[in-house]
Design a protein around this motif. Structure first.
Motif, PDB file in Angstrom:
ATOM      1  N   PRO A  46       0.818  -1.215   0.000  1.00 24.34           N
ATOM      2  CA  PRO A  46       0.000   0.000   0.000  1.00 24.34           C
ATOM      3  C   PRO A  46       0.854   1.269   0.000  1.00 24.34           C
ATOM      4  N   PHE A  47       0.396   2.264  -0.737  1.00 24.48           N
ATOM      5  CA  PHE A  47       1.073   3.542  -0.789  1.00 24.48           C
ATOM      6  C   PHE A  47       0.044   4.604  -1.148  1.00 24.48           C
ATOM      7  N   THR A  48       0.418   5.860  -1.020  1.00 26.70           N
ATOM      8  CA  THR A  48      -0.474   6.970  -1.362  1.00 26.70           C
ATOM      9  C   THR A  48      -0.175   7.446  -2.770  1.00 26.70           C
ATOM     10  N   MET A  49      -1.213   7.469  -3.590  1.00 24.55           N
ATOM     11  CA  MET A  49      -1.061   7.970  -4.952  1.00 24.55           C
ATOM     12  C   MET A  49      -1.636   9.379  -5.026  1.00 24.55           C
ATOM     13  N   ASN A  50      -0.831  10.301  -5.512  1.00 23.95           N
ATOM     14  CA  ASN A  50      -1.290  11.669  -5.788  1.00 23.95           C
ATOM     15  C   ASN A  50      -0.312  12.295  -6.783  1.00 23.95           C
ATOM     16  N   THR A  51      -0.447  13.561  -7.031  1.00 20.99           N
ATOM     17  CA  THR A  51       0.400  14.223  -8.031  1.00 20.99           C
ATOM     18  C   THR A  51       1.857  14.298  -7.593  1.00 20.99           C
ATOM     19  N   GLU A  52       2.145  14.015  -6.321  1.00 24.44           N
ATOM     20  CA  GLU A  52       3.518  14.049  -5.822  1.00 24.44           C
ATOM     21  C   GLU A  52       4.192  12.679  -5.874  1.00 24.44           C
ATOM     22  N   PHE A  53       3.521  11.685  -6.391  1.00 18.45           N
ATOM     23  CA  PHE A  53       4.094  10.342  -6.466  1.00 18.45           C
ATOM     24  C   PHE A  53       5.396  10.376  -7.255  1.00 18.45           C
ATOM     25  N   ASP A  54       6.439   9.758  -6.676  1.00  9.98           N
ATOM     26  CA  ASP A  54       7.771   9.817  -7.297  1.00  9.98           C
ATOM     27  C   ASP A  54       8.179   8.520  -7.982  1.00  9.98           C
ATOM     28  N   GLY A  55       7.248   7.562  -8.055  1.00 12.85           N
ATOM     29  CA  GLY A  55       7.552   6.310  -8.753  1.00 12.85           C
ATOM     30  C   GLY A  55       8.054   5.199  -7.872  1.00 12.85           C
ATOM     31  N   ASN A  56       8.289   5.458  -6.605  1.00 14.35           N
ATOM     32  CA  ASN A  56       8.811   4.430  -5.715  1.00 14.35           C
ATOM     33  C   ASN A  56       7.694   3.527  -5.200  1.00 14.35           C
ATOM     34  N   LEU A  57       7.878   2.218  -5.383  1.00 13.88           N
ATOM     35  CA  LEU A  57       6.927   1.216  -4.931  1.00 13.88           C
ATOM     36  C   LEU A  57       7.681   0.085  -4.236  1.00 13.88           C
ATOM     37  N   PHE A  58       6.985  -0.605  -3.351  1.00 15.53           N
ATOM     38  CA  PHE A  58       7.532  -1.817  -2.769  1.00 15.53           C
ATOM     39  C   PHE A  58       6.812  -3.014  -3.377  1.00 15.53           C
ATOM     40  N   VAL A  59       7.590  -3.906  -3.978  1.00 17.25           N
ATOM     41  CA  VAL A  59       7.063  -5.097  -4.636  1.00 17.25           C
ATOM     42  C   VAL A  59       7.342  -6.294  -3.744  1.00 17.25           C
ATOM     43  N   GLU A  60       6.292  -7.102  -3.527  1.00 17.12           N
ATOM     44  CA  GLU A  60       6.426  -8.293  -2.688  1.00 17.12           C
ATOM     45  C   GLU A  60       6.271  -9.548  -3.553  1.00 17.12           C
ATOM     46  N   ASN A  61       7.121 -10.533  -3.291  1.00 20.99           N
ATOM     47  CA  ASN A  61       7.078 -11.808  -4.000  1.00 20.99           C
ATOM     48  C   ASN A  61       6.355 -12.827  -3.135  1.00 20.99           C
ATOM     49  N   LYS A  62       5.164 -13.256  -3.584  1.00 21.81           N
ATOM     50  CA  LYS A  62       4.368 -14.220  -2.841  1.00 21.81           C
ATOM     51  C   LYS A  62       4.436 -15.618  -3.471  1.00 21.81           C
ATOM     52  N   TYR A  63       5.368 -15.823  -4.414  1.00 20.56           N
ATOM     53  CA  TYR A  63       5.546 -17.172  -4.944  1.00 20.56           C
ATOM     54  C   TYR A  63       6.141 -18.083  -3.867  1.00 20.56           C
ATOM     55  N   ILE A  64       6.038 -19.379  -4.098  1.00 20.70           N
ATOM     56  CA  ILE A  64       6.647 -20.363  -3.202  1.00 20.70           C
ATOM     57  C   ILE A  64       8.044 -20.728  -3.677  1.00 20.70           C
ATOM     58  N   LEU A  82      11.572  -6.924 -13.496  1.00 21.90           N
ATOM     59  CA  LEU A  82      11.856  -6.941 -12.064  1.00 21.90           C
ATOM     60  C   LEU A  82      13.182  -7.632 -11.770  1.00 21.90           C
ATOM     61  N   PRO A  83      13.843  -7.238 -10.702  1.00 21.46           N
ATOM     62  CA  PRO A  83      15.108  -7.873 -10.325  1.00 21.46           C
ATOM     63  C   PRO A  83      14.870  -9.211  -9.638  1.00 21.46           C
ATOM     64  N   ASN A  84      15.937  -9.802  -9.146  1.00 14.53           N
ATOM     65  CA  ASN A  84      15.894 -11.110  -8.508  1.00 14.53           C
ATOM     66  C   ASN A  84      15.343 -10.993  -7.090  1.00 14.53           C
ATOM     67  N   ILE A  85      14.046 -10.782  -6.993  1.00 10.77           N
ATOM     68  CA  ILE A  85      13.366 -10.718  -5.702  1.00 10.77           C
ATOM     69  C   ILE A  85      12.935 -12.131  -5.351  1.00 10.77           C
ATOM     70  N   LEU A  86      13.432 -12.673  -4.261  1.00 12.55           N
ATOM     71  CA  LEU A  86      13.204 -14.058  -3.897  1.00 12.55           C
ATOM     72  C   LEU A  86      11.853 -14.225  -3.220  1.00 12.55           C
ATOM     73  N   PRO A  87      11.320 -15.477  -3.189  1.00 12.00           N
ATOM     74  CA  PRO A  87      10.047 -15.708  -2.500  1.00 12.00           C
ATOM     75  C   PRO A  87      10.088 -15.188  -1.063  1.00 12.00           C
ATOM     76  N   GLY A  88       9.058 -14.448  -0.690  1.00 13.51           N
ATOM     77  CA  GLY A  88       8.982 -13.880   0.648  1.00 13.51           C
ATOM     78  C   GLY A  88       9.644 -12.538   0.793  1.00 13.51           C
ATOM     79  N   GLU A  89      10.393 -12.104  -0.222  1.00 13.68           N
ATOM     80  CA  GLU A  89      11.094 -10.821  -0.123  1.00 13.68           C
ATOM     81  C   GLU A  89      10.213  -9.655  -0.579  1.00 13.68           C
ATOM     82  N   ARG A  90      10.566  -8.486  -0.078  1.00 15.78           N
ATOM     83  CA  ARG A  90       9.904  -7.235  -0.458  1.00 15.78           C
ATOM     84  C   ARG A  90      11.005  -6.237  -0.785  1.00 15.78           C
ATOM     85  N   ARG A  91      10.913  -5.615  -1.963  1.00 16.23           N
ATOM     86  CA  ARG A  91      11.996  -4.732  -2.383  1.00 16.23           C
ATOM     87  C   ARG A  91      11.433  -3.493  -3.068  1.00 16.23           C
ATOM     88  N   ASN A  92      12.139  -2.411  -2.877  1.00 14.02           N
ATOM     89  CA  ASN A  92      11.764  -1.153  -3.521  1.00 14.02           C
ATOM     90  C   ASN A  92      12.153  -1.169  -4.995  1.00 14.02           C
TER      91      ASN A  92
END
Length: 953
Positions: A569-587, A619-629
């Protein structure tokens, strides 16, 4: 009589392109396999019936009771005879209903088939993949063997001694819909699903050489170790069994192993180090070619399609596959199609699995009987964990029949890597003494579970209240995965409440996921009722999809919540700078090779969007269970956009989910959308008349009730709009205490109402150009629980043609089902769909109900267009109250606000078949309102314009 031709020959494993499979591939591969099947001493089949329900063969048929009783005619095989005008329709509960006729008819089949002269001296088996229920087989007037009892299992006979070689032979089959064994009826016939009769799965011959395999059972593990148990019809001196592992194109061999035959039961083992393990995310498959070799001469060869994987049940921990702890994201699935019953085609199987994969599911439970072999082959190739179930709805087989059907299930299905668990019946449908036979016949020693019990190291409890249990469920120490939960009657359950349950599950380290009930509405075509679709009241309309796979709103909620790529979750508005946190829910899988596609859009008007920019990001090498910007490269024109869309794709290009967010606030959007700075100045006329305030402004005339402040009449150039009788507060008791009106210095007229409770104050304003504006205070209530809260208006439903809106859509929402809808421009024509009931005209998305995140809407009516723009965030709107199905339980009859069109701060939730929404988690409970003197709560601010009928209506 029809004669089966030798061109019906097929290998058991048609050549298939994996892992991404398209239905057209089946047709091509099956055709190619016709020539392969003719190769000497290789296993092949000769189909006497069609290969599936889409390619049946006509047999002679008569039924002794019910419709068409006593008349010999033709019937397609495979099929269920009720769907072809024979016998009696019954739902499983009919045995307890004195008002229903319980059909117990017997069907009689005849079919002639040709037998080649050179088959003499070989072993010829006749195999039935499934017939309901007690089946007796004769060949040329002689019994093939003892009657088989059980409607969901493969059975067969060696008929070599009964055949007339080089001649036409006669097959006679007698199928009794109800069994002479009481436990079979209790397990299969007195159940919560449709009861059918007939030969509904394929029938074929196996023509085998003098020495051949009777059974091959494999145990290929994820580390490459391999063992197999091979049962031969007889042993042979100076002969060995050889196993060679190939890729699916048979271009690469991964090695072979061999052992001498010293008995009719042989164990063989080996190691294949360079293989890749099977799992649902990477369903790697291989062909294990088994050969009987005598002095370098291959006497017989049979191919088993296998996957290398290891299954473990670790007590007080979880279920592990290939050393990884599994979280099941699953659904229950009946083998069913409305127009063919339980007789299915490859296309039916493929469609079901593809829809499950679209919902980001990784597992399916067979409810409540073993499936067609083709379904499991597709689960192997496309990637789904399978819980395979021996029948027993709430009563089990006795100790005579139980061992036989368990053996039949394990022998047929044990080599499928997708099958990782055996279910021994359902909700009481077992005799514990019969469990031993799973362990006797399954060399992989898979876990055996009892759906709804804590037993054998797992807890599978069904339909529990949220946060329930003492030392079990979310509070337990035992691996917990409910094999049924979120009962999806009509529009309740499934997506409604899933986020609460799932969040709670994932807090517990022994949580193992669960299985939703159920995949599809089980409504059958009634050939005795002019093709009416019948779900037997509220017994069978439980699906996430309709009978013909129509997608309900919960489809997208499940897809969202179970997406293996999640955006924090994040706040979207006109000041959004493109940064997100992506979570890997694969096994098993990293996100390497997965990508995000983004796009920026402007909304110039209803139903329109203009793309301003787009791009993609691997996306980069985000492993199962990891969360990365990660950072989206925001374009310069971002502040000019209205919508930001983001789609996640896996490494095969399959879309996992598409999110979208509003960039502008409702107020900023409204200022541009309404173009308020260009409002024309004109004269306004006002008068009081019999308790009404009559206002004329430009082309508009409005009347307001001076007793309650409600809008009573709207007219444009003589055209009356029936939008009236509001605002009426809904969700709390509130009376109008005072109404006043005044003209401001610009000539605009305000009508103000003071209330005893919410909204405390509301005020209409009529501008000189005829624009209408409503401003109502926010929800300042003190410790009052509400289901919903807002303001309602009336408009005749019969005059509505459609709606366009800017907000979240396209499906309606409930308070406990807000995910699965996204921001954008949407439109839909009026429909009166009753979810899971309107089978004569099932239109999704439904028109009626709640919709979230309102920015603007255009109600299209016979009288003209009503344009409404909101300037406060977080608003809901309601278009009429959905009708409740006549068989709805109390849990799926939600509390709804009075009025036709409502604008709301809060909306109600919906329950499921067995309980109200308050049993399903926090978002299903009533909302306690709180406030303190001096609070400035966001109110309801709406702009109304009334326009001529749209040209496109």
């Amino acid at each position: 009589m029809n004669k089966s031709k030798l061109l019906h020959r097929q290998p058991i494993h048609p050549r298939i392109v994996f892992p991404k499979l398209l239905f057209l591939s089946f047709l091509l591969i099956f055709t190619v396999s016709l020539t392969l099947a003719q190769e000497k001493d290789k296993y092949h089949r000769i189909y006497l019936s069609g290969q599936d329900a889409a390619s049946p063969v006509e047999w002679e048929f008569m039924v002794d009771d019910g419709r068409k009783a006593g008349e010999w005619s033709m019937i397609p095989v495979p099929s269920n005879w009720e769907l072809h005008g024979f016998g009696t329709y019954n739902y499983g509960h009919d045995h307890n209903n004195p008002d229903r006729t319980l059909g117990k008819e017997t069907g009689f089949y005849k079919h002639e088939f040709e037998v080649e002269k050179d088959w003499e001296g070989k072993s010829v088996n006749i195999v039935f993949e499934g017939a309901m229920t007690d089946t007796q087989v004769k060949v040329n007037g002689k019994l093939a063997g003892e009657e088989f009892q059980g409607g969901f299992y493969r059975f067969g006979y060696d008929i070599s001694a009964l055949l007339n070689y080089g001649q036409i032979n006669t097959l006679e089959v007698e199928v009794k819909k109800h069994s002479s064994n009481a436990s079979v009826n209790r397990a299969e016939r007195e159940a919560d699903y449709w009861i059918f009769g007939g030969i509904y799965r394929p029938v074929y011959l196996e023509v085998l050489p003098e020495i051949h395999f009777k059974r091959i059972a494999v145990n290929p593990k994820s580390d490459g170790s391999f063992e197999a148990l091979v049962l031969l019809n007889k042993s042979s001196e100076n002969t060995q069994i050889e196993v060679e592992i190939f890729d699916l194109d048979h271009q690469t061999s991964f090695g072979k192993t061999a052992t001498a035959i010293d008995a009719d039961e042989v164990r063989i083992s080996g190691n294949f180090d360079s293989i890749n393990a099977w799992n649902p995310e990477s369903p790697n498959l291989y062909d294990a070619v088994f050969r009987i070799v005598h002095e370098n001469d291959v006497l017989f060869e049979k191919t088993e399609r296998i996957g290398f994987r290891t299954v473990e049940l670790r007590e007080h921990d979880g279920i592990y596959v290939n050393g990884k702890r599994v979280i099941f994201k699953g659904v229950n699935r009946h083998s069913f199609h409305p127009s063919s019953g339980r007789a299915l085609s490859d296309e039916n199987h493929l469609e079901d699995i593809e829809l499950m994969k679209q919902m980001n599911m990784n597992a399916v439970r067979m409810s409540h009987y073993p499936p067609d072999e083709r379904f499991l082959a597709l689960c192997d190739s496309l990637g789904l964990f399978v819980l395979n179930e021996v029948a027993g709805w709430q009563e089990g087989y006795d100790t005579e029949i139980g061992p036989k059907v368990i053996k039949a299930t394990v022998w047929k299905d044990a080599n499928h890597p997708s099958v990782i668990i055996w279910d021994h019946g359902n909700e009481g449908g077992w005799d514990f003494e019969n469990e031993q036979w799973f362990h006797e016949y399954d060399i992989q020693k898979r876990p055996v579970i009892y759906p709804w019990l804590i037993r054998n190291g797992v807890d599978t409890h069904h339909y529990f209240r949220y946060n329930a249990g003492v030392q079990r469920l979310a509070h337990g120490q035992t691996p917990f995965f409910p094999t049924e939960f979120m009962h999806g009657l009509y529009d309740g359950g499934h997506g409604a409440g899933l986020e609460d349950y799932w969040t709670d599950f994932m807090k517990n380290p022994v949580a193992t996921g669960g299985f939703l009930w159920v995949f599809a509405d089980e409504a059958v075509v009634r050939t005795d009722r002019d093709g009416e679709l019948d779900a037997d009241g509220n017994h069978a309309p439980d699906g996430i999809v309709g009978p013909y796979k129509e997608k309900e709103g919960s489809f997208y909620t499940v897809k969202n919540i179970w997406s293996p790529i999640q955006i924090a979750p994040f706040t979207m508005n006109t000041e959004f700078d493109g940064n997100l946190f992506v979570e890997n829910k694969y096994i098993y899988s990293s996100l390497t090779g997965c990508k995000l596609e983004w796009s920026l859009h402007e909304i110039p008007d209803f139903g329109e969007t203009d793309e301003l920019a787009s791009g993609e990001l691997y996306l980069p090498n985000i492993l199962p269970g990891e969360r990365r910007n990660i950072k989206i490269p925001i374009p310069e024109e971002f502040r000019e956009g209205d919508v930001f869309k983001l789609s996640a794709y896996d490494w095969t290009g399959r879309e996992l989910y598409t999110w979208s967010w509003a960039i502008q606030s409702p107020l900023d959007f409204a200022n541009r959308f309404l173009d308020v700075e260009e409002v024309a100045v004109g004269m306004i006329e006002v008068a009081e008349n019999d308790g009404l305030l009559v206002i004329k402004a430009d082309k508009m005339l409005y009347e307001f009730d001076l007793q309650n402040g409600q809008l009573k009449k709207v007219e444009r150039d003589g055209q009356v709009f029936s939008f009236n009788n509001g605002p009426v507060p809904v969700g709390t008791r509130s009376e109008v205490e005072k109404v006043t009106w005044e003209m401001d210095q610009d000539g605009n007229i305000s009508v103000e109402s003071i209330y005893s409770s919410f909204p405390n104050r509301s005020a209409w304003k009529v501008f000189t150009d005829g624009t209408l504006y409503l401003n109502a205070d926010g929800p300042l209530l003190h410790v009052e629980e509400v289901d919903f809260l807002g303001l309602s208006f009336d408009f005749p439903e019969e005059k509505v043609k459609g709606v366009k809106w800017i907000g979240n859509g396209p499906y309606r929402v409930w308070r406990n089902r807000l995910k699965g809808v996204e921001f954008g421009t949407w439109e839909k024509d009026y429909n009166n769909t009753i979810t899971g009931y309107s089978y004569d005209n099932l239109v999704y998305p439904e028109f009626k109900g709640y919709h979230s995140n309102l920015y603007a809407l255009l109600l299209q009516t016979e009288e003209g267009d009503i344009r409404i723009v909101s300037t406060n965030p977080g608003m809901y709107f309601k278009l009429y109250n959905p009708e409740n199905p006549p068989h709805a339980t109390s849990g799926v009859i939600p509390s709804m606000p009075d009025g036709d069109i409502s604008f709301l701060h809060q909306i109600s939730s919906i329950g499921n078949k067995f309980g109200g929404s308050e049993t399903m988690g926090p978002s299903g409970e009533k909302i306690p309102s709180i406030s303190r003197k001096g609070d400035r709560a966001l109110g309801i601010e709406l702009w109304f314009t009334f326009e001529e009928i749209s040209q496109n209506l």
